[in-house]
Scaffold this motif. Sequence first.
Motif, PDB file in Angstrom:
ATOM      1  N   ASN A   1      -5.069   0.486  10.753  1.00  0.00           N
ATOM      2  CA  ASN A   1      -3.945  -0.038   9.988  1.00  0.00           C
ATOM      3  C   ASN A   1      -3.086   1.089   9.429  1.00  0.00           C
ATOM      4  N   TRP A   2      -3.282   2.308   9.884  1.00  0.00           N
ATOM      5  CA  TRP A   2      -2.582   3.472   9.359  1.00  0.00           C
ATOM      6  C   TRP A   2      -1.995   4.285  10.504  1.00  0.00           C
TER       7      TRP A   2
ATOM      8  N   PHE B   1     -10.616   6.072   6.951  1.00  0.00           N
ATOM      9  CA  PHE B   1      -9.637   5.209   7.591  1.00  0.00           C
ATOM     10  C   PHE B   1      -9.401   5.682   9.012  1.00  0.00           C
TER      11      PHE B   1
ATOM     12  N   ASP C   1       0.610   6.803   6.592  1.00  0.00           N
ATOM     13  CA  ASP C   1       1.475   5.715   6.154  1.00  0.00           C
ATOM     14  C   ASP C   1       0.870   4.392   6.611  1.00  0.00           C
ATOM     15  N   PRO C   2       0.949   3.354   5.793  1.00  0.00           N
ATOM     16  CA  PRO C   2       0.437   2.048   6.223  1.00  0.00           C
ATOM     17  C   PRO C   2       1.316   1.453   7.318  1.00  0.00           C
ATOM     18  N   SER C   3       0.722   0.643   8.167  1.00  0.00           N
ATOM     19  CA  SER C   3       1.474  -0.002   9.249  1.00  0.00           C
ATOM     20  C   SER C   3       0.871  -1.376   9.515  1.00  0.00           C
TER      21      SER C   3
ATOM     22  N   MET D   1       0.846  -1.181   0.000  1.00  0.00           N
ATOM     23  CA  MET D   1       0.000   0.000   0.000  1.00  0.00           C
ATOM     24  C   MET D   1       0.884   1.234   0.000  1.00  0.00           C
TER      25      MET D   1
END
Length: 110
Positions: free
Chosen positions: A68-69, A40, A58-60, A1
């Motif tokens: 998830n961000w 999100f 940023d995705p994590s 992503m």
Amino acid sequence: MKPVIGTVVSNKMQKSVVVAVDRLFHNKLYNRYVKRTSKFMAHDEKNACNIGDRVKLDPSRPLSKHKNWIVAEIIKKARIYSPQAAAAAALSFSAAKAPSESPVPPVSSS
């Protein structure tokens, strides 16, 4: 992503924000661009985000069931209404405007 940019729509949670991300895609049948919005949940470690801020996510790894961000940076802070700041701005505006104006004499009808 890949990282996404969106607007904070809710910051009522501790260390979490909800960010609305807009995307455009082309509809081939109608030959028009369509806008879709995704929301999100993102982790905001310092509770620095306010509603209306432009942020980069940023995705994590999954931090919770829906998060998830991570908020990477605040691109643009939102202008927040403050009664004291508004009163001070109005005072400075009227003080700057008053000396330059000359009083207009009343018009008499004859």
